[in-house]
Design an enzyme around this catalytic site. Structure first.
Site, PDB file in Angstrom:
ATOM      1  N   HIS A  17       0.886  -1.138  -0.139  1.00 57.09           N
ATOM      2  CA  HIS A  17       0.012   0.073   0.037  1.00 57.09           C
ATOM      3  C   HIS A  17       0.737   1.141   0.050  1.00 57.09           C
ATOM      4  O   HIS A  17       0.419   2.197  -0.608  1.00 57.09           O
ATOM      5  CB  HIS A  17      -0.881   0.081   1.396  1.00 57.09           C
ATOM      6  CG  HIS A  17      -1.805  -0.967   1.523  1.00 57.09           C
ATOM      7  ND1 HIS A  17      -1.949  -1.824   2.545  1.00 57.09           N
ATOM      8  CD2 HIS A  17      -2.918  -1.502   0.510  1.00 57.09           C
ATOM      9  CE1 HIS A  17      -2.866  -2.683   2.259  1.00 57.09           C
ATOM     10  NE2 HIS A  17      -3.533  -2.530   1.198  1.00 57.09           N
ATOM     11  N   LYS A  41     -18.277  -5.593   8.649  1.00 55.25           N
ATOM     12  CA  LYS A  41     -17.216  -6.290   8.606  1.00 55.25           C
ATOM     13  C   LYS A  41     -16.517  -6.535   9.949  1.00 55.25           C
ATOM     14  O   LYS A  41     -16.620  -5.422  10.715  1.00 55.25           O
ATOM     15  CB  LYS A  41     -16.142  -5.563   7.342  1.00 55.25           C
ATOM     16  CG  LYS A  41     -16.227  -5.976   5.947  1.00 55.25           C
ATOM     17  CD  LYS A  41     -15.083  -5.675   5.331  1.00 55.25           C
ATOM     18  CE  LYS A  41     -15.060  -6.152   3.845  1.00 55.25           C
ATOM     19  NZ  LYS A  41     -14.102  -5.562   2.982  1.00 55.25           N
ATOM     20  N   ARG A  90      -2.263  -5.877  -8.388  1.00 61.71           N
ATOM     21  CA  ARG A  90      -1.120  -6.842  -8.200  1.00 61.71           C
ATOM     22  C   ARG A  90      -1.032  -7.879  -9.324  1.00 61.71           C
ATOM     23  O   ARG A  90      -0.389  -7.622 -10.182  1.00 61.71           O
ATOM     24  CB  ARG A  90      -1.267  -7.499  -6.937  1.00 61.71           C
ATOM     25  CG  ARG A  90      -0.928  -6.655  -5.697  1.00 61.71           C
ATOM     26  CD  ARG A  90      -1.602  -7.348  -4.315  1.00 61.71           C
ATOM     27  NE  ARG A  90      -2.701  -7.480  -4.380  1.00 61.71           N
ATOM     28  CZ  ARG A  90      -3.537  -8.007  -3.170  1.00 61.71           C
ATOM     29  NH1 ARG A  90      -3.018  -7.986  -2.317  1.00 61.71           N
ATOM     30  NH2 ARG A  90      -4.934  -8.115  -3.423  1.00 61.71           N
ATOM     31  N   SER A 128      -2.874  -7.775   2.991  1.00 64.34           N
ATOM     32  CA  SER A 128      -2.897  -7.535   4.493  1.00 64.34           C
ATOM     33  C   SER A 128      -3.178  -8.842   4.963  1.00 64.34           C
ATOM     34  O   SER A 128      -2.784  -9.174   6.305  1.00 64.34           O
ATOM     35  CB  SER A 128      -4.040  -6.623   4.749  1.00 64.34           C
ATOM     36  OG  SER A 128      -3.855  -5.294   4.224  1.00 64.34           O
TER      37      SER A 128
END
Ligand code: PNS
Length: 167
Positions: A17, A41, A90, A128
């Site tokens: 990030h 979440k 990515r 993450s």
């Protein structure tokens, strides 16, 4: 003022990030890192903790602001007068999800564009989730996250172990 917004969960921020933040910030007067605070979440870190960790990691970049937001990203972008959303890509596996989000955001607000940046190759495997998994088993995450994040992860998993009666 030319403002862009870099949204994400950042649970927690990684060097991947940070790489996107550093590279994209050069092209805008102001880059807002927008941390999603989603009550549905269950992140490892609270929105406040995630914002703190990012602020700590971007101190060396002058034109960055870090805030949390709830609800639609395009609404937050409009409030902040940002018409560009920055996303990092990515691998091919990111593409479908990111395309869907970019098209939905475009449908919600035609004036807001999504700009994609390819991640630096050395961080292309980093996420993450992977960092949390490695940290949860006590693996080395030194090259993956800033040191303040590493410390917070260690503390978080230590506290979890103690609460679960691991000692
Ligand atoms: O780091 P992430 O989890 O891939 O980030 C996803 C994020 C926060 C960018 C995305 O979930 C989001 O923008 N959420 C806000 C709600 C929204 O605007 N949804 C419509 C776009 S699909």
């Amino acid at each position: 003022m030319n403002t862009a917004i870099y949204p994400g969960s950042f649970d927690p921020i990684t060097y991947g990030h940070l790489d996107i933040i550093e590279r994209s910030a050069r092209f805008f007067d102001r880059l807002i890192v927008a941390v999603l605070s989603n009550p549905q979440k269950q992140p490892l870190f609270t929105a406040e903790e995630r914002v703190d960790m990012i602020r700590d990691s971007v101190k060396h970049i002058p034109n960055i602001e870090v805030e949390s937001f709830q609800g639609l990203l395009v609404d937050f972008a409009r409030i902040k007068k940002a018409r560009i959303i920055i996303k990092g890509l990515r691998a091919v596996s990111d593409f479908e999800y990111e395309l869907q989000m970019a098209l939905m955001n475009k449908k919600l607000d035609n004036d807001i564009e999504t700009f994609f940046m390819m991640t630096s190759a050395k961080y292309s495997y980093l996420s993450s989730s992977v960092v949390k998994e490695v940290a949860s088993f006590g693996g080395c995450i030194r090259d993956l996250v800033p040191s303040a994040v590493e410390n917070r992860l260690r503390k978080k998993f230590l506290a979890k172990k103690i609460n679960n009666g691991g000692f």
